[in-house]
Structures are given as structure tokens and as C-alpha cells.
Design a protein around this motif. Structure first.
Motif, mmCIF file in Angstrom:
data_model
loop_
_atom_site.group_PDB
_atom_site.id
_atom_site.type_symbol
_atom_site.label_atom_id
_atom_site.label_comp_id
_atom_site.label_asym_id
_atom_site.label_seq_id
_atom_site.Cartn_x
_atom_site.Cartn_y
_atom_site.Cartn_z
ATOM 1 N N ASN A 234 14.364 26.825 -15.619
ATOM 2 C CA ASN A 234 15.656 26.192 -15.353
ATOM 3 C C ASN A 234 16.502 26.911 -14.305
ATOM 4 N N ILE A 235 16.011 28.018 -13.726
ATOM 5 C CA ILE A 235 16.801 28.707 -12.701
ATOM 6 C C ILE A 235 16.747 27.928 -11.400
ATOM 7 N N ASN A 236 17.748 28.157 -10.553
ATOM 8 C CA ASN A 236 17.833 27.458 -9.273
ATOM 9 C C ASN A 236 17.056 28.197 -8.181
ATOM 10 N N SER A 237 15.878 28.627 -8.529
ATOM 11 C CA SER A 237 14.971 29.276 -7.585
ATOM 12 C C SER A 237 13.555 28.837 -7.923
ATOM 13 N N GLY A 238 12.739 28.703 -6.886
ATOM 14 C CA GLY A 238 11.361 28.354 -7.133
ATOM 15 C C GLY A 238 10.544 29.581 -7.501
ATOM 16 N N VAL A 239 9.708 29.457 -8.513
ATOM 17 C CA VAL A 239 8.818 30.545 -8.929
ATOM 18 C C VAL A 239 7.391 30.000 -8.974
ATOM 19 N N VAL A 240 6.518 30.597 -8.159
ATOM 20 C CA VAL A 240 5.118 30.179 -8.118
ATOM 21 C C VAL A 240 4.246 31.404 -8.372
ATOM 22 N N ILE A 241 3.336 31.285 -9.336
ATOM 23 C CA ILE A 241 2.457 32.402 -9.694
ATOM 24 C C ILE A 241 1.018 32.039 -9.312
ATOM 25 N N PHE A 242 0.373 32.945 -8.574
ATOM 26 C CA PHE A 242 -1.021 32.766 -8.174
ATOM 27 C C PHE A 242 -1.885 33.756 -8.955
ATOM 28 N N ASP A 243 -3.028 33.296 -9.448
ATOM 29 C CA ASP A 243 -3.913 34.176 -10.206
ATOM 30 C C ASP A 243 -4.720 35.076 -9.266
ATOM 31 N N ILE A 244 -5.637 35.836 -9.834
ATOM 32 C CA ILE A 244 -6.399 36.818 -9.059
ATOM 33 C C ILE A 244 -7.264 36.158 -7.980
ATOM 34 N N ASN A 245 -7.600 34.867 -8.182
ATOM 35 C CA ASN A 245 -8.395 34.134 -7.202
ATOM 36 C C ASN A 245 -7.542 33.428 -6.156
ATOM 37 N N GLY A 246 -6.222 33.590 -6.260
ATOM 38 C CA GLY A 246 -5.324 32.970 -5.293
ATOM 39 C C GLY A 246 -4.943 31.542 -5.605
ATOM 40 N N ASN A 247 -5.311 31.055 -6.791
ATOM 41 C CA ASN A 247 -4.962 29.693 -7.194
ATOM 42 C C ASN A 247 -3.649 29.682 -7.971
ATOM 43 N N ILE A 248 -2.900 28.605 -7.856
ATOM 44 C CA ILE A 248 -1.626 28.496 -8.577
ATOM 45 C C ILE A 248 -1.898 28.404 -10.074
ATOM 46 N N SER A 249 -1.281 29.300 -10.846
ATOM 47 C CA SER A 249 -1.414 29.258 -12.300
ATOM 48 C C SER A 249 -0.126 28.812 -12.973
ATOM 49 N N TYR A 250 0.997 28.856 -12.224
ATOM 50 C CA TYR A 250 2.279 28.402 -12.794
ATOM 51 C C TYR A 250 3.218 28.038 -11.656
ATOM 52 N N LYS A 251 3.979 26.992 -11.891
ATOM 53 C CA LYS A 251 5.008 26.574 -10.939
ATOM 54 C C LYS A 251 6.178 26.027 -11.756
ATOM 55 N N ASN A 252 7.369 26.615 -11.602
ATOM 56 C CA ASN A 252 8.489 26.155 -12.413
ATOM 57 C C ASN A 252 9.043 24.829 -11.894
ATOM 58 N N LYS A 253 10.013 24.285 -12.614
ATOM 59 C CA LYS A 253 10.529 22.954 -12.309
ATOM 60 C C LYS A 253 11.136 22.889 -10.908
ATOM 61 N N TYR A 254 11.883 23.924 -10.527
ATOM 62 C CA TYR A 254 12.535 23.929 -9.220
ATOM 63 C C TYR A 254 11.488 23.917 -8.100
ATOM 64 N N ALA A 255 10.444 24.731 -8.257
ATOM 65 C CA ALA A 255 9.385 24.778 -7.242
ATOM 66 C C ALA A 255 8.675 23.435 -7.127
ATOM 67 N N GLY A 256 8.587 22.715 -8.241
ATOM 68 C CA GLY A 256 7.941 21.403 -8.211
ATOM 69 C C GLY A 256 8.691 20.389 -7.374
ATOM 70 N N ASN A 257 9.992 20.651 -7.128
ATOM 71 C CA ASN A 257 10.805 19.724 -6.340
ATOM 72 C C ASN A 257 10.938 20.144 -4.877
ATOM 73 N N ILE A 258 10.319 21.275 -4.491
ATOM 74 C CA ILE A 258 10.377 21.723 -3.095
ATOM 75 C C ILE A 258 9.306 20.973 -2.309
ATOM 76 N N SER A 259 9.735 20.245 -1.294
ATOM 77 C CA SER A 259 8.842 19.304 -0.612
ATOM 78 C C SER A 259 7.658 19.976 0.079
ATOM 79 N N PHE A 260 7.880 21.147 0.715
ATOM 80 C CA PHE A 260 6.759 21.735 1.456
ATOM 81 C C PHE A 260 5.695 22.342 0.538
#
Length: 537
Positions: A234-260
Motif C-alpha cells: 500500500n505504499i506510494n512506491s513501486g517495489v519489485v523483487i527479482f529472485d536469484i535467476n533474475g525473474n520477478i518474484s514479487y511486485k507490489n500494487k503500486y508497481a503493477g500500475n507503472i506503465s513501463f
């Protein structure tokens, strides 16, 4: 007989597993809705296992009836409770959560149908000691229960699909804890899986083991994990977590709304997008970068998560929309330019404008005298001399103003400020002597010392016909002193008009003193003394 013993052992193992997971939840869980729903699901399974165990040791129709009632109570509650648990676990919308609150009505109606079966025989068409045949309502409710369980599993899976996340370990274990017994029970009821011993309890035992692993190893129902998840989501910042293989393992709600970030699934795709947007080569290991996408500015920062052995296990990228800061910076720059424009206009009006007005007035006076045929040579020479002094002081003031524009740092010290004045003077010898050492204690009066020095030098050029000006700056322990001495024509009577009055007002406002002295033919002296303010260094 052997089949009953095996079934009893399996039931006992499954019951022990469920009681173990219940104990773990009570000890390690937290008083929140998710924990309460999870406990309710476990209790409903425990009731079903107890009923199965009782059935093995029942002999009369009444004993069988009581055992089946207990089991049906657990079965009718589990499906709706599981769907409510899934909705709460995935943090679905408020509307969906409100709708799931109606699910207990299904359980209540099912229990009512079972209890009233002797009146209609729609749930059990035949019920005798050691024998029970299922009626149409039994299969109807089984379809409803299975639908609830499958829907709950689907909600958990869709949660990660919509957010482009990888399934978390606790989500996988939670799904398996419901899916495995469900599958085995389905195979048993349809006759595909045939066994003299009841196998479903054994798989409920395995299910309880999975739940204990999810609780203990991966923090299922841990209030800290829930709080952190909700906070980050719920924070007003995008948070994206990549696992050891470089794949996205988590993306918060704010990051999901960032177009790029749309369509990006790994770090390589993200870096390529950043390179395309910025038209620059950005390293995958960047620590911080800023991009402009469409009409917005974004700041990206990257950090790494390490395990106890110091090995990197994940990388975290936070994304902040900093468009507002750019807009504020632009507005501040615009305001600064406007303020500087106003300052220059005011300075030109107060100094150079006044000087040129005086020159214009004297020129008109000279023209008038010539037109009138007056040949007062002495008077004309005095006017010409005054025009010369005014023009020289005007040039000095203009140079000071231009120097101020060229050098934004001249106000960083008293010495620099005074040197700005002295270097602008032309046609007069000017000498600056500095005694003592300047430090930050004297910074409070830089502007006032600059204005006082400029005004005094301008007056000397304008009125005194001086050929030399000496300035002495003294940095003393308790005060700062400035002496400005010229060798001009001087005067016997000193009248404090706008210029001298401004020097006095500025100095006295800082608690200082000013002394003007002059003797005709011996120049004009200005002495300024300002006490040092209490400043810790």
C-alpha cells in the motif's frame, strides 16, 4: 478386521497431525481474521476425522447417526471456510470479502438438511447401522463444497498470475494442503481408487505436515509477514523483487500500475526498457538511476538481499515517481529568476537610476545656462566636475551589479563582498588592507558590510573628487571594524541624507555604530564597528 485397524491407525495419524497444526497455530498464530479462519478450517477437518474414527467403533444405528452428524458438521463447514480463507489470504476486494460472509449460510443449511434427514431421506436415502446410501442432496452439497475448495485454490493462483508473481512457497503449501486430500477423496468416492482402508485421513495427515512447514518455515499467518506485506503493498512506491535467476518474484500494487513495467518479467527486460527510455547504456547492477517516461519522472534504486553465508539471493528495486520534485524545482528556479530580476531592477533604480537622473538634470541646467548666454565659467566647471563624479560612481555601481551577476559566491564572506566593490572601481587608486582572520562568526553581516562599503565608495567618487581611497577591514575577537578613508575635498558640515542614513540604519540594526568625520580639504572618513553575535564554532 485388518482393514479397520489400518484405517484406525491412519485416522489416528491424521488426527494427530491436525491437532499438532492446531496447537502450532494457537501458540504461534495471531488474533486476526486470517488466523481465525485457518483455525476454523482445521477444526472442521478434525471433526471429520473424529467422526471417521467413531464410525469404526460404532455398532448401533444411534452410534452411527451421532458419528455421521459430527462428520457432516465438519464437512459442511470446510468448503465455505476454505473459500473465505482464500479470499482473506489473497486480500481480495472489499466487495468479494463481503460476499464471502454469506457462505456460512450454506453450512447452516447443509447441517439442517442432515439433521432432518429422517423426515425426508434426501441426504441419505438409506441409513442403517453399518450401511448408508447417499441421496440427491448429498451429491448436490458435495458439488457445492468442491466448488468452494476449487474456487479458493483458483483465487490463490490468480493472485500471482494477475500480479506476474511467482508462487510463494507458503501459497504452494497452502494449496497442496487442501488439494491433496480433495483429490484422494474424489478418487475414492468415484471408485477410481479402491482400498479396503480409508486413505483420505492419511493424506490429511500429510496435509497437516505441509501446514506445519508453511507455519514454521515460511511464516504463514505470521503477523509480521502480513503487516509487512500489507505495508509494502500500500505504499506510494513501486517495489519489485527479482529472485536469484533474475525473474520477478514479487511486485507490489503500486508497481503493477507503472506503465513501463508492463510485460516485464525479468531483470534483463527491465534494463532493456531503461536503455530504450533513456537512450543510454545502463548496467544491470546500477545502484540508482532516473528516467523520464512519457510525462513522468521516475527514480529507481537497486539493493541486494543476502543470506547468512553472504550469497546474494534476491535484488530489490524501488521505484518512486519524482515528477512533483521536478515541478517544484522548476517552479523554484522560475521564482529565483523572478526574484533576481526584481533585485536587479531595484538596484538599478536605487543606484544607477538615481545617478543618471542627476547627470541628466545637471546637463539640462548647463544647456539652459548656455542658452541664456550666461558665461559663469566657475559655475559651469563645478557642474561639469559633478557630472564627472556622478558618471564615475554610476559606472562603479553598474560594475558592482554586473559582478554580482557573474559571481554568485561573493556573498560567502565579508572579504569577498568588499573586494567585489574595490575591483569595480576605475580611475581612483583604491587599497584594501585586511587585519586578522575571517571565520564563520562574521557571516551574519556580509550583506550589510557590502552595502555600506559600496555606498561609501560611491559617495567618495560622486562628491569628494578623491584620487585615493583606503579601506581597512579588522576581524577582532569581539567585533568587526571597517575604515573607509578618502583624500577628497572633504567638508566642515556633514548632512546625513539617504546614502549616509542607510549606512547608519543597516549598522545599528546589527547593534553596531557608525562615525562619519571630515575636515574641509582633508577628505572624508567612515568608521563602522559591529559586535560579533553569539555563534558557536
Amino acid at each position: 478386521m485388518i482393514a479397520n485397524i489400518v484405517s484406525a491407525i491412519l485416522l489416528f495419524l491424521g488426527l494427530c497431525g491436525m491437532i499438532g497444526s492446531l496447537t502450532w497455530i494457537i501458540r504461534r498464530g495471531n488474533q486476526n481474521r486470517l488466523t481465525r479462519l485457518f483455525l476454523s478450517c482445521q477444526i472442521s477437518i478434525v471433526l471429520w476425522l473424529i467422526s471417521e474414527l467413531l464410525i469404526l467403533f460404532s455398532y448401533t444405528k444411534q452410534q452411527y447417526w451421532i458419528s455421521y452428524i459430527i462428520g457432516n458438521f465438519g464437512i459442511s463447514c470446510f468448503g465455505p471456510l476454505w473459500l473465505m480463507l482464500s479470499a482473506e489470504y489473497t486480500n481480495t476486494s472489499a466487495v468479494v470479502k463481503k460476499l464471502t460472509r454469506l457462505l456460512p449460510l450454506i453450512s447452516i443449511f447443509a447441517i439442517f438438511v442432515v439433521i432432518t434427514n429422517p423426515l425426508h431421506y434426501l441426504y441419505y436415502s438409506v441409513f442403517e447401522a453399518g450401511s448408508a446410501e447417499y441421496g440427491p442432496l448429498f451429491y448436490t452439497f458435495q458439488v457445492i463444497y468442491y466448488t468452494c475448495i476449487i474456487t479458493g485454490i483458483s483465487i490463490i493462483c490468480l493472485k500471482h498470475t494477475k500480479r506476474s508473481d511467482q508462487m510463494t512457497k507458503q501459497s504452494i503449501l497452502l494449496i497442496l494442503s487442501a488439494a491433496i486430500p480433495l483429490g484422494i477423496n474424489t478418487l475414492s468416492l468415484t471408485g477410481i481408487l479402491k482400498s479396503k482402508a480409508t486413505l483420505t485421513p492419511l493424506f490429511f495427515g500429510i496435509s497437516s505436515l505441509l501446514i506445519i512447514i508453511a507455519l514454521g518455515r515460511y511464516g504463514l499467518l505470521n503477523i509480521n509477514n502480513l503487516a509487512i506485506r500489507d505495508t509494502i503493498n500500500n505504499i506510494n512506491s513501486g517495489v519489485v523483487i527479482f529472485d536469484i535467476n533474475g525473474n520477478i518474484s514479487y511486485k507490489n500494487k503500486y508497481a503493477g500500475n507503472i506503465s513501463f513495467l508492463s510485460g516485464i518479467h525479468n531483470i534483463a527486460q527491465l534494463v532493456k526498457t531503461l536503455n530504450d527510455v533513456t537512450a543510454e547504456e545502463i548496467s544491470p547492477d546500477f545502484s540508482s538511476t532516473e528516467i523520464k517516461f512519457e510525462n513522468d519522472f521516475y527514480n529507481l534504486k537497486q539493493s541486494y538481499c543476502e543470506n547468512k553465508n553472504g550469497n546474494t539471493v534476491a535484488r530489490i528495486i524501488t521505484i518512486n515517481n519524482v515528477t512533483e520534485y521536478h515541478e517544484l524545482a522548476h517552479a523554484e528556479k522560475k521564482l529565483s529568476l523572478e526574484q533576481e530580476r526584481n533585485r536587479i531592477a531595484q538596484e538599478m533604480h536605487d543606484s544607477a537610476g538615481h545617478t543618471f537622473t542627476m547627470i541628466s538634470s545637471l546637463a539640462k541646467l548647463l544647456k539652459f545656462e548656455v542658452e541664456q548666454g550666461k558665461q559663469d565659467t566657475l559655475k559651469i566647471m563645478e557642474n561639469i566636475s559633478e557630472i564627472d563624479g556622478l558618471s564615475r560612481s554610476g559606472v562603479t555601481q553598474l560594475r558592482c551589479t554586473i559582478n554580482n551577476l557573474r559571481d554568485d559566491e561573493f556573498m560567502t564572506s565579508v572579504v569577498r563582498a568588499v573586494k567585489t566593490v574595490t575591483t569595480a572601481v576605475r580611475g581612483v587608486d583604491i587599497d584594501l588592507c585586511i587585519q586578522g582572520e575571517e571565520d564563520e562568526r562574521y557571516g551574519f553581516c556580509i550583506k550589510e558590510m557590502y552595502d555600506n562599503c559600496r555606498e561609501t565608495v560611491t559617495n567618495a567618487l560622486r562628491y569628494s573628487d578623491a584620487t585615493r581611497i583606503d579601506i581597512i577591514l579588522k576581524f577582532l575577537e569581539e567585533r568587526i571594524e571597517m575604515y573607509i578613508l578618502d583624500n577628497g575635498k572633504g567638508c566642515n558640515d556633514i548632512s546625513e541624507h539617504n546614502g549616509l542614513r542607510g549606512i547608519r540604519e543597516r549598522t545599528e540594526a546589527l547593534g553596531g555604530t557608525v562615525r562619519f568625520s571630515s575636515v574641509k580639504g582633508e577628505g572624508f572618513n567612515t568608521i563602522i564597528k559591529i559586535p560579533i553575535k553569539e555563534v558557536e564554532i
